[in-house]
Design an enzyme around this catalytic site. Structure first.
Site, PDB file in Angstrom:
ATOM      1  N   THR A 161       0.866  -1.189   0.000  1.00  3.98           N
ATOM      2  CA  THR A 161       0.000   0.000   0.000  1.00  3.98           C
ATOM      3  C   THR A 161       0.902   1.238   0.000  1.00  3.98           C
ATOM      4  OG1 THR A 161      -0.248  -0.250   2.412  1.00  3.98           O
ATOM      5  CG2 THR A 161      -2.035  -1.083   1.017  1.00  3.98           C
ATOM      6  N   LYS A 187       4.192  -6.854   3.898  1.00  4.15           N
ATOM      7  CA  LYS A 187       3.893  -5.462   3.604  1.00  4.15           C
ATOM      8  C   LYS A 187       3.570  -4.769   4.917  1.00  4.15           C
ATOM      9  CE  LYS A 187       0.425  -3.471   3.311  1.00  4.15           C
ATOM     10  NZ  LYS A 187      -0.341  -2.545   4.245  1.00  4.15           N
ATOM     11  N   THR A 198      -1.391  -2.780  10.581  1.00  8.22           N
ATOM     12  CA  THR A 198      -1.777  -2.992   9.190  1.00  8.22           C
ATOM     13  C   THR A 198      -0.586  -3.544   8.423  1.00  8.22           C
ATOM     14  OG1 THR A 198      -2.834  -2.119   7.232  1.00  8.22           O
ATOM     15  CG2 THR A 198      -1.369  -0.636   8.357  1.00  8.22           C
ATOM     16  N   GLU A 284       6.006   5.017   7.435  1.00 10.36           N
ATOM     17  CA  GLU A 284       5.602   6.114   6.545  1.00 10.36           C
ATOM     18  C   GLU A 284       6.385   7.387   6.849  1.00 10.36           C
ATOM     19  OE1 GLU A 284       1.040   4.708   5.607  1.00 10.36           O
ATOM     20  OE2 GLU A 284       1.423   6.025   7.301  1.00 10.36           O
ATOM     21  N   ASN A 407      -0.444  10.650   5.592  1.00 12.10           N
ATOM     22  CA  ASN A 407      -1.709  10.232   6.186  1.00 12.10           C
ATOM     23  C   ASN A 407      -2.814  11.278   6.084  1.00 12.10           C
ATOM     24  OD1 ASN A 407      -1.535   7.435   7.558  1.00 12.10           O
ATOM     25  ND2 ASN A 407       0.441   8.402   7.937  1.00 12.10           N
ATOM     26  N   SER A 412      -6.805  10.466  -1.087  1.00 13.81           N
ATOM     27  CA  SER A 412      -6.946  11.365  -2.245  1.00 13.81           C
ATOM     28  C   SER A 412      -5.842  11.128  -3.267  1.00 13.81           C
ATOM     29  CB  SER A 412      -6.907  12.821  -1.765  1.00 13.81           C
ATOM     30  OG  SER A 412      -5.724  13.088  -1.077  1.00 13.81           O
TER      31      SER A 412
END
Length: 412
Positions: A161, A187, A198, A284, A407, A412
């Site tokens: 992702t 992942k 996640t 991230e 995040n 979007s």
């Protein structure tokens, strides 16, 4: 298993550049079916013969539909022949329709590779609360070739992702005179926190392993690896780690009584540990992997608790990003960990630089500490509680401006 992982031994196994389909009889692949705009978003993994299976799932009370279906399959026979995975949509918080869609994925993939649907697991990752575009997924599954082809690189890509790189590890070892391979891929980048998050991880091996021993080994290993990482403190609805052992290496059945059990367990732990560290490194927006090693604890649980608390502190993570050796933030995190620590026996080192010695500030060069934090992409924090002989290690990453940016615009 050895808890000071930076001193790990590889005497039992040989690291290779293999992948999830390197163990005998495993095949993997991926393609773009239209959930995402362009990137691969449908992956599959299967074994030429039914494999002994074990799994560990997220502790989030809202477990997504794919997890419920995978649980059903494994509970029925304890075996899996394959797993179908989609990214871009979590199929989570989607009610009865989500369960129906997960069952359809299982049914379609089982028919495509010619096995009973109870031998298929399902995994999904992505946005929560949106129904799957099942027509696109069905079309994608119909394009899967059965045997003879394997594209593990595409499988690794299809499960991602917000990840910035693919995560894999592979080792070989000898058991009963046979070459055994253990491999994995994963992942995970955001919504990562101890007790699963996640993240999806898949481990394959051609070893023959007793069912109960495999499940117990997975649980213990997850506790010491995947449950010892954190990126942002969020625990997701879709996490799971699944292991498949198909026995095609031809070894005698591995159990705790087998003389080579320790070799296998160490090799298995290495795979999980490497994947966990790669997930932490790919947090991230992260620029650094952070490792917290705690020694001198009275119990292993206390060592792990302190390590996880420090690695999860946003203030510590921000200080690492800013190359600020603010050891007061480490002290603060230890203090609210819930573990009773005698400050007079507490010592802390940042990259080998002593900053606290026996409860007192140490004499050190701020410039040297700043340079260490700024110039290295792996930061090691060593904490000695001075109270016992137990130890634990946790992994995380720094907290950067880009984490908020990623995040804030995820959908979007």
């Amino acid at each position: 298993m050895n808890q000071l992982y930076e001193k790990e031994s590889t005497a039992f196994f040989t690291k290779t550049d293999g992948n999830i389909s390197s163990p005998a009889g495993f095949f993997a692949g991926g393609l773009h079916c239209g959930i995402k705009r362009k990137r691969p978003d449908l992956g599959w993994l299967y074994s030429a013969v039914p494999a002994q299976a074990a799994a560990v799932y997220t502790t989030n009370q809202f477990q997504a539909a794919p997890i419920q279906i995978t649980k059903e399959s494994i509970m029925e026979s304890g075996k899996l022949s394959g797993i179908i995975v989609n990214s871009g949509n979590a199929n989570s918080f989607t009610g009865n329709e989500g369960l129906r869609h997960a069952r359809l994925m299982r049914e379609w993939f089982a028919a495509q590779i010619g096995v009973n649907e109870s031998l298929i697991g399902v995994a999904s990752t992505g946005v929560i609360g949106e129904l799957l575009p099942v027509e696109k997924i069905e079309t994608g599954i119909r394009r899967i070739e059965k045997e003879g082809t394997s594209h593990p690189d595409l499988f690794e890509k299809a499960i991602l992702t917000t990840d910035t790189f693919q995560k894999r590890a592979c080792v070989t070892l000898e058991i009963d005179g046979k070459t055994v391979t253990v491999a994995g891929c994963a992942k995970g980048s955001g919504m990562i926190h101890p007790n699963m998050a996640t993240m999806l991880a898949f481990i394959t091996t051609d070893a023959k392993v007793e069912a109960a021993a495999l499940q117990n080994l997975l649980k213990q290993t997850v506790d010491e690896t995947f449950n010892m990482i954190t990126v942002d403190g969020d625990t997701s609805t879709n996490d799971m780690v699944v292991v498949m052992a198909n026995g095609l290496a031809g070894n005698d059945t591995l159990s705790y009584a087998h003389p080579d059990w320790k070799k296998f367990a160490e090799s298995f732990a290495y795979i999980a540990r490497e994947l966990a560290k790669q997930i932490a490194r790919d947090g991230e927006g992260a620029t650094k992997l952070v490792e917290v090693c705690v020694t001198g604890a009275e119990t292993e649980k206390e060592a792990q608790t302190v390590a996880k608390t420090v690695i999860g502190s946003n203030l510590v993570k921000a200080a690492v990003f800013g190359a600020d050796a603010n050891w007061g933030r480490i002290i603060n995190a230890i203090g609210y960990s819930g573990v009773q620590v005698d400050e007079q026996t507490l010592s802390i080192r940042i990259g080998g630089i002593p900053v606290v010695e026996k409860g007192m500030p140490a004499s050190y060069s701020e410039d040297e500490a700043h340079a260490y934090l700024k110039e290295n992409d792996k930061i090691c924090i060593a904490i000695d509680l001075g109270a016992g002989t137990c130890q634990g290690t946790a992994w995380g990453c720094d907290l950067t401006y880009d984490y908020v940016k990623i995040n804030a615009t995820y959908r979007s």
